[in-house]
Design a protein around this motif. Structure first.
Motif, short mmCIF file in Angstrom:
data_model
loop_
_atom_site.label_atom_id
_atom_site.label_comp_id
_atom_site.label_asym_id
_atom_site.label_seq_id
_atom_site.Cartn_x
_atom_site.Cartn_y
_atom_site.Cartn_z
N VAL A 198 -35.04 -13.28 -39.73
CA VAL A 198 -36.15 -14.11 -40.05
C VAL A 198 -36.29 -14.00 -42.17
CG1 VAL A 198 -38.60 -14.29 -40.19
CG2 VAL A 198 -37.26 -13.90 -37.83
N TRP A 199 -35.72 -14.83 -42.58
CA TRP A 199 -36.11 -14.58 -43.80
C TRP A 199 -37.82 -14.54 -44.14
CZ3 TRP A 199 -32.22 -17.94 -42.23
CH2 TRP A 199 -31.14 -16.72 -42.55
N ASP A 200 -37.53 -14.21 -45.29
CA ASP A 200 -39.30 -14.15 -45.66
C ASP A 200 -39.21 -14.90 -47.64
OD1 ASP A 200 -42.21 -14.91 -45.96
OD2 ASP A 200 -42.53 -12.32 -46.24
N THR A 201 -39.89 -16.30 -48.29
CA THR A 201 -40.22 -15.94 -49.29
C THR A 201 -41.75 -15.47 -50.49
OG1 THR A 201 -40.98 -17.89 -48.58
CG2 THR A 201 -38.67 -18.06 -48.46
N ASP A 202 -41.74 -15.51 -51.39
CA ASP A 202 -42.64 -15.47 -51.87
C ASP A 202 -43.52 -16.78 -52.74
OD1 ASP A 202 -41.06 -16.52 -54.41
OD2 ASP A 202 -40.15 -15.18 -55.57
N ASP A 203 -44.24 -16.49 -53.41
CA ASP A 203 -45.21 -17.32 -53.96
C ASP A 203 -43.98 -18.99 -54.54
OD1 ASP A 203 -47.39 -15.98 -52.67
OD2 ASP A 203 -47.85 -15.34 -54.12
#
Length: 236
Positions: A124-129
């Motif tokens: 699972v990838w996570d992103t910043d704002d």
């Protein structure tokens, strides 16, 4: 000399007004995909591109090609590792990338077209704002991604149960030559390889032809390999 002629002359003298207007930051999608799938990121309104890596014998080692929408989403992405006889072809379909041949859903997306999940691997990838992929988590590994102020990928650190593998890239200080870079690979904080690349550029400050030198320091003595990268880029 007329004002119009003078302006044209000045544009030429400062290495082209086109460079100034097309020198834009890397989009979150371009930066994140290049970081994850190991190809050189491109700036500007790219319509389609290919990057071909050739060894010192002139043989194709790897090839990456893709098409993008005007919004900057990857409509298609193909990766061929000729040396290892592996490949992948993805086609955008709503919020998934499907395998171009089997139509199997391979990658789940978030937002319009950013990486979210690789279901088959449990990643699972996570992103910043700002929409950049900054981390990935799987059952037995964690990855942290880094970028500079222009969105240029500075590398990533992958941590598993037994090892920490880091790739740290340092681009040229010249903003028009970001793909002139050096990179160091560390395994458990010990150098195992380094890379140096120098390129020729188009009016969008994107690489056209590059020379790449890879040194494998894990071998004794160290092994140096030279490659040439040929890029083709079409813009909107």
């Amino acid at each position: 000399m007329t004002k119009k002629a003078l302006l044209s002359f000045l544009c030429v003298m400062v290495a082209g007004c086109d460079n100034a207007t097309s020198l834009v930051s890397y989009t979150p999608e371009m930066a994140s995909f290049s970081n994850e799938f190991d190809f050189d990121p491109l700036r500007g309104p790219v319509k389609d591109f290919s990057q071909t890596l050739m060894n010192d014998k002139g043989e194709v080692a790897k090839r990456v090609s893709g098409t993008l929408s005007q919004e900057g989403c990857f409509d298609t992405l193909e990766l061929h590792d000729v040396e290892n006889n592996t490949g992948l072809a993805l086609v955008l379909d709503a919020n998934f990338y499907r395998d171009a041949e089997t139509l199997e859903k391979r990658v789940r997306l978030q937002g319009k077209c950013q990486l979210a999940e690789l279901p088959s691997a449990g990643v699972v990838w996570d992103t910043d704002d700002n929409g950049f992929v900054v981390s990935a988590a799987g059952k037995e590994m964690n990855v942290q991604y880094r970028y500079d102020a222009d969105g240029y990928p500075l590398g990533k650190t992958t941590v598993t149960k037994d090892n920490k593998l880091s790739v740290n890239s340092k681009p040229s200080a010249d903003p028009l030559k970001k793909m002139d870079y050096t990179a160091v690979t560390l395994l458990n904080d010990r150098p195992v390889g380094n890379v140096k690349q120098t390129c020729e550029y188009d009016a969008h400050a994107n690489p056209v032809n590059c020379q790449l030198i890879i040194v494998d320091e894990s071998a004794k003595p160290a092994v140096e390999r030279s490659y040439t990268i040929k890029n083709t880029i079409e813009y909107y």
